[in-house]
Design a protein around this motif. Structure first.
Motif, mmCIF file in Angstrom:
data_model
loop_
_atom_site.group_PDB
_atom_site.id
_atom_site.type_symbol
_atom_site.label_atom_id
_atom_site.label_comp_id
_atom_site.label_asym_id
_atom_site.label_seq_id
_atom_site.Cartn_x
_atom_site.Cartn_y
_atom_site.Cartn_z
ATOM 1 N N PHE A 249 6.296 -10.751 10.135
ATOM 2 C CA PHE A 249 7.028 -9.481 10.200
ATOM 3 C C PHE A 249 6.254 -8.388 9.489
ATOM 4 O O PHE A 249 6.071 -7.285 10.024
ATOM 5 N N ASP A 250 5.782 -8.663 8.276
ATOM 6 C CA ASP A 250 5.035 -7.670 7.511
ATOM 7 C C ASP A 250 3.771 -7.231 8.248
ATOM 8 O O ASP A 250 3.482 -6.033 8.369
ATOM 9 N N LEU A 251 3.001 -8.181 8.731
ATOM 10 C CA LEU A 251 1.719 -7.856 9.344
ATOM 11 C C LEU A 251 1.909 -7.095 10.655
ATOM 12 O O LEU A 251 1.227 -6.095 10.907
ATOM 13 N N PHE A 252 2.816 -7.563 11.488
ATOM 14 C CA PHE A 252 2.989 -6.913 12.790
ATOM 15 C C PHE A 252 3.412 -5.460 12.626
ATOM 16 O O PHE A 252 2.895 -4.573 13.309
ATOM 17 N N THR A 253 4.348 -5.192 11.731
ATOM 18 C CA THR A 253 4.800 -3.819 11.552
ATOM 19 C C THR A 253 3.750 -2.954 10.865
ATOM 20 O O THR A 253 3.702 -1.738 11.076
ATOM 21 N N ASP A 254 2.885 -3.564 10.056
ATOM 22 C CA ASP A 254 1.792 -2.818 9.426
ATOM 23 C C ASP A 254 0.826 -2.248 10.453
ATOM 24 O O ASP A 254 0.152 -1.234 10.185
ATOM 25 N N LEU A 255 0.692 -2.878 11.614
ATOM 26 C CA LEU A 255 -0.262 -2.426 12.625
ATOM 27 C C LEU A 255 -0.078 -0.952 12.948
ATOM 28 O O LEU A 255 -1.052 -0.235 13.194
ATOM 29 N N ALA A 256 1.166 -0.505 12.972
ATOM 30 C CA ALA A 256 1.454 0.869 13.404
ATOM 31 C C ALA A 256 1.146 1.911 12.337
ATOM 32 O O ALA A 256 1.182 3.116 12.631
ATOM 33 N N TRP A 257 0.830 1.485 11.118
ATOM 34 C CA TRP A 257 0.675 2.437 10.015
ATOM 35 C C TRP A 257 -0.677 2.380 9.322
ATOM 36 O O TRP A 257 -0.997 3.281 8.549
ATOM 37 N N GLU A 258 -1.448 1.342 9.553
ATOM 38 C CA GLU A 258 -2.750 1.230 8.886
ATOM 39 C C GLU A 258 -3.786 2.093 9.608
ATOM 40 O O GLU A 258 -4.028 1.893 10.806
#
Length: 771
Positions: free
Chosen positions: A482-491
């Motif tokens: 969950f953490d990694l997938f949602t991080d994709l949109a903000w990194e």
């Protein structure tokens, strides 16, 4: 007539109590057509991105051509309330500032020790900024599930220099159509509110709201020739409503009471309001033609297409959207939906999902009619459709304005050689992942595939990628995923998988720790680095499989073998047990320790069963009994282990279902609905012919001891008797066995017991290391 629910205006606020039945005829016509007299102006929603694809058939209503309104200051109070729920001891150290100039999706974090300022474009992005601060400055994690906020210092650390982030994609969508059924169809508002807080904290801005979606159908169809009693029989229990909305089944798990439907509709309205209050988009189910039996006979001019069979269920009929009654029924549906849920700018519809039949329907024309009916009620609204199997088809896409369409790609990380621009003709899409099916407790995901494809697909010259879609069939498992997938949109730059997991280990338990880092590196290299090509999920456990000496998986549709070296999880457990004692008190550590030890046992089932098979085939009764006794011991260990964490309890699942019944008979009915979706799933024809039994298997305390262990014990007893008698084993009617369990009303603990560390230590001490 049904007792009314307070209607909501376009911004979702409650208006004066009134029913459509009480309106004068002229006003009723306006309401059904979507005018919603007295509604207020729409709440500001995240804007849809420009797309490269031309309009296909018709365009959005002319009103949509008007200039977008200027950004305005929003009320940050709902975000502050969320922050108090998320960080009760530290919320006062944050100042949240409404900043319309931050862009459509942006935040800035700055501040000194104990005085952190977050500026953001919406309430949700304010929370995303808080999440960024916790992750990158404070070194803490609020995961799904588990957190380490108890490790935060009394005074929060300063931000070294102001940091600004903007979302890389406009659409950050969350929740599979099946989430309500598999994650908890009987959840409370507080549980849904917690989910919304977590989604906002991790940068999501569009959330599917399914709870209560049956109520607009129930209200509207009573004006098209159906009695309330007929509709209550047609609408399934909450545990199975996800698939009714997908036009796959009807009736199972019911009948539902009007009180239950009204309560769920009220809950759904509150969820939608909560999302709007944070500037998030509640994605509501749209209407595309699902009708009960004999609709054409009761409504002259209607043309319906029987939809045949779905996994042994009779599918509801499909009303041809081109036939005259469709527009009237769609208008009635949207009017009833608006009265309870308010309006939105985004609606979910997947016509012909998983094998629906077109009959003589012109799919292109039908798709255009569906979109026009949506726009008649909600001018210019975005249609979100699931990219799954062959859907959406070229015929459907050719009939709509694809600039007002978003495809939620459920197969982005599953197969290779995907070209979404060619496949969907340039229609906008969101890269998605379904790394959990049915709520399986197995860990793992194709995270390296996510990272590579999100970057490379966005960089294509003709890219139509405009979002991410977080689509596990059930949420609340795999917090790292969950953490990694949602991080994709903000990194802002490419995500380095190895570094990401190292950083995750450093914040997951509240402070850097060498053993935690080693544990998560093992998990990264193993279950979180599985490859695409055939699967997006890891293998499930054999302890939860229907007994057979050749069992290769629990769910028929899941992987049949290990997708990574089992030794990686075994070594991770050893490292987790050596984490500094001062970091073992967080709910994040306890969850991860239980989950990893659980996975070690689950993987061991794939080693132990072949040994049992070999002993049976060699007719070695002594060895057979020794190994089956070990199997029973491991199941007992597993049940006790997962019973020590609140996220693995059957009792919580069942208690929630019973709480919705008005009397014992209704409570029993809803408990069967909740139990059956975990086991038989449906009636015998669907459980067996449709291969749906154990589809939602999960290693939960109570489920293991009362169903899985008893099932294996009965099976091994039959084989033992066969060896003694030197005869073929007696056949067991597994559906009758499992359905008998689903009809039980035994109680189970809803609170954890036992010491997770001691239980995990015992497992590690008695299981050999593997490569």
């Amino acid at each position: 007539m049904p007792v009314p629910i307070p209607p909501r205006g376009r911004a979702g606020q409650v208006r004066r109590r009134v029913t459509l039945a009480a309106l004068p005829a002229a006003l009723l016509t306006l309401a059904v057509a979507g005018a919603a007299p007295g509604a207020t102006a729409p709440a500001a929603q995240p804007s849809a991105p420009a797309t490269r694809s031309p309009a296909r058939a018709g365009t959005a209503p002319a009103a949509q051509a008007a200039p977008a309104p200027r950004p305005r200051v929003f009320d940050a109070a709902p975000a502050r309330a969320s922050l108090r729920r998320l960080l009760p001891r530290h919320a006062g150290q944050f100042t949240l500032v409404s900043d319309p100039g931050a862009g459509p999706d942006g935040f800035t974090v700055s501040g000194t020790a104990g005085a952190i300022t977050v500026r953001g474009s919406t309430g949700a992005t304010l929370l995303t900024g808080v999440g960024w601060y916790l992750q990158h400055v404070a070194g803490a994690d609020i995961g799904w599930p588990g957190d380490s906020i108890g490790m935060l210092p009394a005074e929060l650390p300063a931000v070294p220099a102001p940091v600004t982030r903007s979302a890389l994609v406009a659409h950050r969508y969350a929740l599979n159509d099946t989430d309500d059924g598999y994650s908890g169809p009987y959840r409370t508002f507080e549980e849904h509110q917690r989910q919304i807080d977590l989604l906002a904290l991790h940068g999501i801005n569009e959330v599917f709201v399914q709870v209560g979606a049956e109520y607009p159908y129930y209200r509207a169809l009573q004006r098209f020739g159906y009695t309330a009693e007929e509709l209550r029989e047609w609408i399934p229990g909450p545990g199975h409503q996800s698939w009714w909305l997908l036009q796959n089944l009807s009736g199972f798990g019911g009948p539902v009471s009007e009180e239950l439907m009204r309560g769920r509709a009220e809950l759904g309205g509150k969820i939608a309001d909560q999302l709007r209050s944070l500037g998030m988009t509640p994605v509501l189910p749209g209407y595309f033609g699902t009708v009960p039996p004999s609709f054409a006979e009761r409504n002259p001019g209607a043309a319906t297409v029987p939809q045949g069979d779905w996994a042994g269920f009779d599918r509801p009929d499909w009303l041809d959207p081109v036939s005259p009654p469709f527009a009237r029924l769609a208008a009635a549906y949207y009017a009833e939906q608006r009265a309870v849920f308010g309006d939105s700018s985004m609606y979910r519809m997947s016509p012909l999902h998983e094998g629906g039949l077109t009959g003589s329907v012109d799919v292109k024309a039908a798709a255009g009619a569906v979109q026009q009916a949506l726009w008649a009620a909600h001018p210019g609204a975005l249609w979100a459709v699931l990219g799954w199997q062959d859907d959406p088809t070229k015929e459907l896409l050719s009939g709509v304005d694809t600039s007002k369409l978003l495809i939620l790609d459920g197969l982005s990380d599953r197969y290779n050689r995907l070209d979404r621009e060619t496949r969907w003709g340039g229609a906008p899409y969101a890269i998605g992942s379904i790394y959990n099916f049915g709520g399986h407790t197995t860990i793992g995901a194709n995270t390296s595939v996510w990272i590579d494809r999100f970057q490379s697909w966005r960089a294509k010259p003709d890219s139509a990628l405009t979002g991410i879609a977080y689509l596990p069939e059930a949420t609340g498992t795999n917090p790292a995923a969950f953490d990694l997938f949602t991080d994709l949109a903000w990194e802002p730059g490419p995500v380095d998988q190895q570094k990401w997991f190292a950083d995750f280990a450093g914040r997951r338990y509240g402070a850097p720790d060498a053993e935690a880092a080693a544990a998560w590196d093992e998990l990264r290299k193993g279950p979180y680095s599985t490859s695409s090509g055939l699967w997006s999920e890891s293998q499930d456990s054999l302890f939860s499989a229907r007994p057979s000496l050749t069992a290769a998986g629990s769910a028929y549709w899941s992987p049949k073998g290990m997708r990574y070296p089992a030794g990686s999880v075994r070594r991770a457990l050893d490292h987790l047990l050596k984490v500094d004692p001062g970091l073992r008190g967080s709910s994040a550590y306890r969850f991860d320790l239980v989950d990893t030890a659980r996975q070690v046992l689950a993987n061991h089932s794939r080693v132990l069963l072949p040994r049992i098979k070999a002993a049976y085939e060699a007719k070695d009764l002594a060895l057979f009994r020794e190994l089956t006794a070990d199997w029973a011991h491991r199941e007992k260990q597993l049940d006790e282990l997962v019973g020590s964490d609140p996220n693995f309890l059957l009792g919580s699942w069942l208690s929630a279902a019973r709480a919705h019944g008005a009397d014992e008979a209704e409570q029993d009915r809803y408990e069967y609905d909740a139990r059956s979706v975990l086991s038989v799933w449906g009636r015998q024809s669907t459980s067996e012919g449709g291969h749906l039994h154990d589809y939602a298997n999960r290693e939960w305390s109570g489920l293991i001891s009362e169903l899985y262990a008893r099932r294996w014990s009965s099976y091994f007893a039959s084989l033992d008797e066969a060896l003694v008698r030197q005869a073929a084993p007696k056949a067991i009617d597994w559906h009758t066995f499992e359905d008998g369990w689903a009809r039980l009303t035994t109680r189970h603990p809803a609170r954890p017991t036992g010491d997770p560390y001691a239980l995990a230590t015992a497992i590690a001490a008695t299981l050999p290391e593997v490569n």
